[in-house]
Design a protein around this motif. Sequence first.
Motif, PDB file in Angstrom:
ATOM      1  N   UNK A  62     -76.222  47.142   1.960  1.00  0.00           N
ATOM      2  CA  UNK A  62     -76.363  47.791   0.652  1.00  0.00           C
ATOM      3  C   UNK A  62     -76.645  46.759  -0.428  1.00  0.00           C
ATOM      4  N   UNK A  63     -75.958  45.646  -0.388  1.00  0.00           N
ATOM      5  CA  UNK A  63     -76.195  44.585  -1.373  1.00  0.00           C
ATOM      6  C   UNK A  63     -77.632  44.065  -1.276  1.00  0.00           C
ATOM      7  N   UNK A  64     -78.103  43.821  -0.054  1.00  0.00           N
ATOM      8  CA  UNK A  64     -79.452  43.291   0.135  1.00  0.00           C
ATOM      9  C   UNK A  64     -80.516  44.285  -0.311  1.00  0.00           C
ATOM     10  N   UNK A  65     -80.326  45.551   0.006  1.00  0.00           N
ATOM     11  CA  UNK A  65     -81.280  46.575  -0.428  1.00  0.00           C
ATOM     12  C   UNK A  65     -81.329  46.659  -1.955  1.00  0.00           C
ATOM     13  N   UNK A  66     -80.166  46.582  -2.573  1.00  0.00           N
ATOM     14  CA  UNK A  66     -80.103  46.656  -4.036  1.00  0.00           C
ATOM     15  C   UNK A  66     -80.850  45.496  -4.678  1.00  0.00           C
ATOM     16  N   UNK A  67     -80.661  44.288  -4.125  1.00  0.00           N
ATOM     17  CA  UNK A  67     -81.344  43.116  -4.659  1.00  0.00           C
ATOM     18  C   UNK A  67     -82.856  43.206  -4.431  1.00  0.00           C
ATOM     19  N   UNK A  68     -83.246  43.652  -3.225  1.00  0.00           N
ATOM     20  CA  UNK A  68     -84.668  43.766  -2.921  1.00  0.00           C
ATOM     21  C   UNK A  68     -85.361  44.737  -3.881  1.00  0.00           C
ATOM     22  N   UNK A  69     -84.692  45.844  -4.183  1.00  0.00           N
ATOM     23  CA  UNK A  69     -85.251  46.823  -5.120  1.00  0.00           C
ATOM     24  C   UNK A  69     -85.281  46.278  -6.548  1.00  0.00           C
ATOM     25  N   UNK A  70     -84.163  45.685  -6.968  1.00  0.00           N
ATOM     26  CA  UNK A  70     -84.062  45.191  -8.345  1.00  0.00           C
ATOM     27  C   UNK A  70     -85.044  44.052  -8.614  1.00  0.00           C
ATOM     28  N   UNK A  71     -85.254  43.191  -7.605  1.00  0.00           N
ATOM     29  CA  UNK A  71     -86.116  42.024  -7.787  1.00  0.00           C
ATOM     30  C   UNK A  71     -87.539  42.263  -7.282  1.00  0.00           C
ATOM     31  N   UNK A  72     -87.782  43.454  -6.711  1.00  0.00           N
ATOM     32  CA  UNK A  72     -89.095  43.794  -6.146  1.00  0.00           C
ATOM     33  C   UNK A  72     -89.510  42.776  -5.079  1.00  0.00           C
ATOM     34  N   UNK A  73     -88.600  42.554  -4.125  1.00  0.00           N
ATOM     35  CA  UNK A  73     -88.833  41.607  -3.035  1.00  0.00           C
ATOM     36  C   UNK A  73     -88.740  42.321  -1.681  1.00  0.00           C
ATOM     37  N   UNK A  74     -89.460  41.843  -0.678  1.00  0.00           N
ATOM     38  CA  UNK A  74     -89.348  42.427   0.658  1.00  0.00           C
ATOM     39  C   UNK A  74     -87.944  42.229   1.231  1.00  0.00           C
ATOM     40  N   UNK A  75     -87.568  43.137   2.129  1.00  0.00           N
ATOM     41  CA  UNK A  75     -86.275  43.072   2.818  1.00  0.00           C
ATOM     42  C   UNK A  75     -86.516  42.686   4.270  1.00  0.00           C
ATOM     43  N   UNK A  76     -85.661  41.814   4.813  1.00  0.00           N
ATOM     44  CA  UNK A  76     -85.784  41.416   6.223  1.00  0.00           C
ATOM     45  C   UNK A  76     -84.454  41.671   6.933  1.00  0.00           C
ATOM     46  N   UNK A  77     -84.378  42.732   7.715  1.00  0.00           N
ATOM     47  CA  UNK A  77     -83.196  42.987   8.534  1.00  0.00           C
ATOM     48  C   UNK A  77     -83.168  41.989   9.682  1.00  0.00           C
ATOM     49  N   UNK A  78     -82.035  41.345   9.887  1.00  0.00           N
ATOM     50  CA  UNK A  78     -81.965  40.207  10.818  1.00  0.00           C
ATOM     51  C   UNK A  78     -80.851  40.394  11.838  1.00  0.00           C
ATOM     52  N   UNK A  79     -81.104  39.950  13.060  1.00  0.00           N
ATOM     53  CA  UNK A  79     -80.115  40.056  14.137  1.00  0.00           C
ATOM     54  C   UNK A  79     -79.124  38.902  14.061  1.00  0.00           C
ATOM     55  N   UNK A  80     -77.849  39.227  14.147  1.00  0.00           N
ATOM     56  CA  UNK A  80     -76.787  38.224  13.998  1.00  0.00           C
ATOM     57  C   UNK A  80     -76.895  37.101  15.039  1.00  0.00           C
ATOM     58  N   UNK A  81     -77.135  37.471  16.308  1.00  0.00           N
ATOM     59  CA  UNK A  81     -77.207  36.455  17.361  1.00  0.00           C
ATOM     60  C   UNK A  81     -78.495  35.639  17.246  1.00  0.00           C
ATOM     61  N   UNK A  82     -79.580  36.263  16.810  1.00  0.00           N
ATOM     62  CA  UNK A  82     -80.796  35.490  16.532  1.00  0.00           C
ATOM     63  C   UNK A  82     -80.501  34.428  15.478  1.00  0.00           C
ATOM     64  N   UNK A  83     -79.660  34.810  14.499  1.00  0.00           N
ATOM     65  CA  UNK A  83     -79.246  33.844  13.486  1.00  0.00           C
ATOM     66  C   UNK A  83     -78.503  32.672  14.106  1.00  0.00           C
ATOM     67  N   UNK A  84     -77.539  32.968  14.970  1.00  0.00           N
ATOM     68  CA  UNK A  84     -76.803  31.883  15.634  1.00  0.00           C
ATOM     69  C   UNK A  84     -77.758  30.970  16.401  1.00  0.00           C
ATOM     70  N   UNK A  85     -78.704  31.557  17.110  1.00  0.00           N
ATOM     71  CA  UNK A  85     -79.645  30.755  17.897  1.00  0.00           C
ATOM     72  C   UNK A  85     -80.497  29.874  16.989  1.00  0.00           C
ATOM     73  N   UNK A  86     -81.022  30.461  15.908  1.00  0.00           N
ATOM     74  CA  UNK A  86     -81.897  29.697  15.026  1.00  0.00           C
ATOM     75  C   UNK A  86     -81.138  28.783  14.072  1.00  0.00           C
TER      76      UNK A  86
END
Length: 352
Positions: A103-127
């Motif tokens: 919800x926080x990320x969606x709100x920021x993306x809308x307010x700032x007119x920026x794309x949203x990137x949904x990310x996988x938690x384990x992909x984050x750990x790997x990268x």
Amino acid sequence: MKTEMAEVQPVLILAIETSCDETSVAVVKDGCEVLSNIISSQIETHRAFGGVVPEVASRKHVEVMTLVIEQALAEAGVHPQQLTAVAVTQGPGLVGALLVGVVAAKSLALAWNKPLIGTHHIAGHIYANRLVAELKYPNMTLVVSGGHTELVSMEQEGVFRIIGRTRDDAVGEAYDKVARSLGFPYPGGPHVDRLAREAAEAVALPRVWLEPGSYDFSFSGLKSAVLNVVNQSKMKGLEPNVAGIARGFQESVVEVLVEKAIRAVRSTGSRQLLLCGGVAANGGLRAALISRCEAEKIELIIPPPVYCTDNAAMIGAAAYVKWQHSGGTPLDMVADPGFSLEEWSVPVASIE
């Protein structure tokens, strides 16, 4: 006439991580340079309960989210309009905690007119490994986090294939349960690791290899074996050899993890072995992998402890890969506690 080359603008991603009990926001440049990585931990809050309480975790995320976002931007020296995109952990994790971040990320993306990137938690750990070294493909990752124990093959950037996973307790869960049986407070893993490395001898405990050639893991039986040793000592009126049990448990876990990881590297022709997840901070596991990889002449990458535990910098690193290959995520994205790593993979590049 001279043609001036247009200046390449950096990709600046503000990333949010709230999958469990850390509220973290980071700003990451080009997927590998961390400009800020603010982490608000809830360990002291949950210690009183002996583990993470999902409802409490969600409320704590709400309380600190705005402040952590402001701190991340200020430390990075970045204005919202300079950002390329907003990334957030979509899953897996505790559904209430994930929802706060989404919800926080969606709100920021809308307010700032920026794309949203949904990310996988384990992909984050790997990268998270890309924050400290260049990744070479194909590679193999040993994932050892609180709720996940997996061997993940990446034949090319952002394309994940799980070749082995735990069939019951993840290694982090096993550490916490064993620590509790030995009388250590939550989180118990660091206590077991410390005591194991200080112990003069090890109590003999089984190794669970499963079927020949299997890359899967099982730690439930080992956990039960530890409980049996503790209970037998108490029934005899003796104090359990806590240090010896901790060492025996850790040696059993580490031997199986290391052996299967090395075998997976060899069988897939991987150029690197990556280690990630909260248990990657375990000193016994790190030392054993370093020693074995040196002997086997395998390139090993291990992030520093700050990037092993849950943090938003790792989400920014993984989101960059997704952004480069697939772009953003629709704003109707939902938090997904059972999110599949393989389904999150970027589209496989066509082979000419």
